[in-house]
Design a protein around this motif. Structure first.
Motif, short mmCIF file in Angstrom:
data_model
loop_
_atom_site.label_atom_id
_atom_site.label_comp_id
_atom_site.label_asym_id
_atom_site.label_seq_id
_atom_site.Cartn_x
_atom_site.Cartn_y
_atom_site.Cartn_z
N SER A 17 0.81 -1.22 0.00
CA SER A 17 0.00 0.00 0.00
C SER A 17 0.85 1.27 0.00
O SER A 17 0.39 2.33 -0.43
CB SER A 17 -0.94 0.00 1.21
N ARG A 18 2.07 1.16 0.47
CA ARG A 18 2.98 2.31 0.48
C ARG A 18 3.17 2.87 -0.93
O ARG A 18 3.36 4.09 -1.10
CB ARG A 18 4.33 1.86 1.05
N ASP A 19 3.11 2.00 -1.92
CA ASP A 19 3.37 2.41 -3.30
C ASP A 19 2.09 2.56 -4.13
O ASP A 19 2.16 2.68 -5.35
CB ASP A 19 4.29 1.39 -3.97
N LEU A 20 0.94 2.54 -3.47
CA LEU A 20 -0.34 2.61 -4.17
C LEU A 20 -1.15 3.80 -3.68
O LEU A 20 -0.88 4.36 -2.61
CB LEU A 20 -1.16 1.34 -3.92
N THR A 21 -2.16 4.19 -4.45
CA THR A 21 -3.13 5.16 -3.94
C THR A 21 -3.98 4.48 -2.88
O THR A 21 -3.97 3.25 -2.74
CB THR A 21 -4.05 5.65 -5.07
N VAL A 22 -4.72 5.26 -2.11
CA VAL A 22 -5.59 4.68 -1.08
C VAL A 22 -6.58 3.71 -1.72
O VAL A 22 -6.81 2.59 -1.22
CB VAL A 22 -6.34 5.79 -0.31
N GLU A 23 -7.17 4.11 -2.83
CA GLU A 23 -8.16 3.25 -3.49
C GLU A 23 -7.52 1.94 -3.95
O GLU A 23 -8.09 0.86 -3.76
CB GLU A 23 -8.77 3.99 -4.69
N GLN A 24 -6.33 2.02 -4.54
CA GLN A 24 -5.64 0.81 -4.98
C GLN A 24 -5.27 -0.06 -3.78
O GLN A 24 -5.37 -1.30 -3.85
CB GLN A 24 -4.39 1.19 -5.77
#
Length: 286
Positions: free
Chosen positions: A243-250
């Motif tokens: 999740s560190r490398d993703l948007t919140v939605e992703q």
């Protein structure tokens, strides 16, 4: 114990050139990896970069290692990369500039992978830092899940003073840990950051008044994590990193997919049952 676990345990017993790996209490599923070159302030050699991923891979396979503590022998945690090793990394006998550059690139990627092995380990890794944590030492702790230190610890990203750009993870991981401004301040100045400032910027989460209290506090923290469901701990670490490398939605979509596969575990049933029966849960060994 399964054959694979026996093999891993036997290989751990054979030891390492630059590390000491122990389980202080056989009844507590916590293992310690000690940087073990105290006479050299635990400076990282080429052997260190071979030992570390091997130790982590072996512990990753052991059910008796539900949490890992990364610590160091001697008065300092880590003085960075050993300068003689740095020279050998850069050395090349090729007269072809492109070939020499490609060789150096491959060597750097190997060193990066050794540091990233801390992050990739499925078990939570807690850094217990005392004394100096410089250069490659900062790369190393930045890959850990939780960082604790004593009041005498200090930190510095010193590569700029060696006419280098830090290339083993500090410039990539620190901004997410301490914010871009603090990371830039450390990396562009090479200045020393004391324990309390490190805590205020989020580099460490806990500062203990002495090395003894650091050891006790980290032992209690690791023991507490080791008592939790291994399925839940591994899943939490994996989702946090992704999740560190993703948007919140992703990130939300990713954790939904993860839990769709992992949520209905025996550990979940045991956790619910234990709460209802007001007792400690007995989680699966993975």
């Amino acid at each position: 114990m399964a054959e694979d676990e026996i093999a891993a345990a036997e290989e751990l017993k054979r030891g390492f050139e630059t590390l000491e790996v122990i389980q202080p209490d056989p009844s507590v599923p916590v293992h310690y990896i000690y940087l073990n070159r105290p006479a050299h302030r635990n400076a990282l050699t080429l052997a260190s970069f071979a030992d570390l991923p091997r130790a982590l891979a072996l512990l990753d396979r052991l059910p008796s290692a539900r949490a890992i503590v990364l610590a160091a022998r001697g008065p300092h945690f880590c003085a960075g990369i050993d300068l003689s090793s740095l020279s050998s990394i850069a050395a090349s006998s090729s007269a072809d500039r492109a070939a020499a550059s490609e060789l150096l690139r491959r060597r750097i990627l190997v060193l990066q992978a050794a540091i990233s092995a801390v992050e990739r380990c499925r078990k939570p890794v807690v850094a217990a830092i005392h004394g100096a944590c410089i250069g490659g030492g900062v790369d190393l702790i930045a890959a850990c899940d939780i960082r604790c230190c004593d009041e005498g610890a200090f930190f510095a990203v010193k590569e700029v003073d060696l006419a280098l750009a830090a290339d083993l993870g500090s410039l990539q991981r620190l901004p997410a840990i301490v914010g871009y401004g603090n990371a830039a301040d450390m990396a562009l100045t090479g200045r020393r950051v004391a324990a309390e400032e490190a805590k205020s910027m989020g580099l460490v989460t806990r500062v203990f008044p002495s090395r003894g209290s650091l050891e006790e506090g980290v032992a209690a923290l690791a023991r507490e994590m080791a008592e939790k469901s291994t399925v839940a701990m591994m899943g939490t670490k994996a989702v946090l990193l992704r999740s560190r490398d993703l948007t919140v939605e992703q990130g939300l979509e990713h954790v939904a997919t993860w839990n769709a596969a992992m949520l209905m575990s025996r550990d979940l049933e045991e956790a619910v049952r234990a709460q209802m029966e007001k007792r400690k849960p007995n989680f699966s060994k993975l």
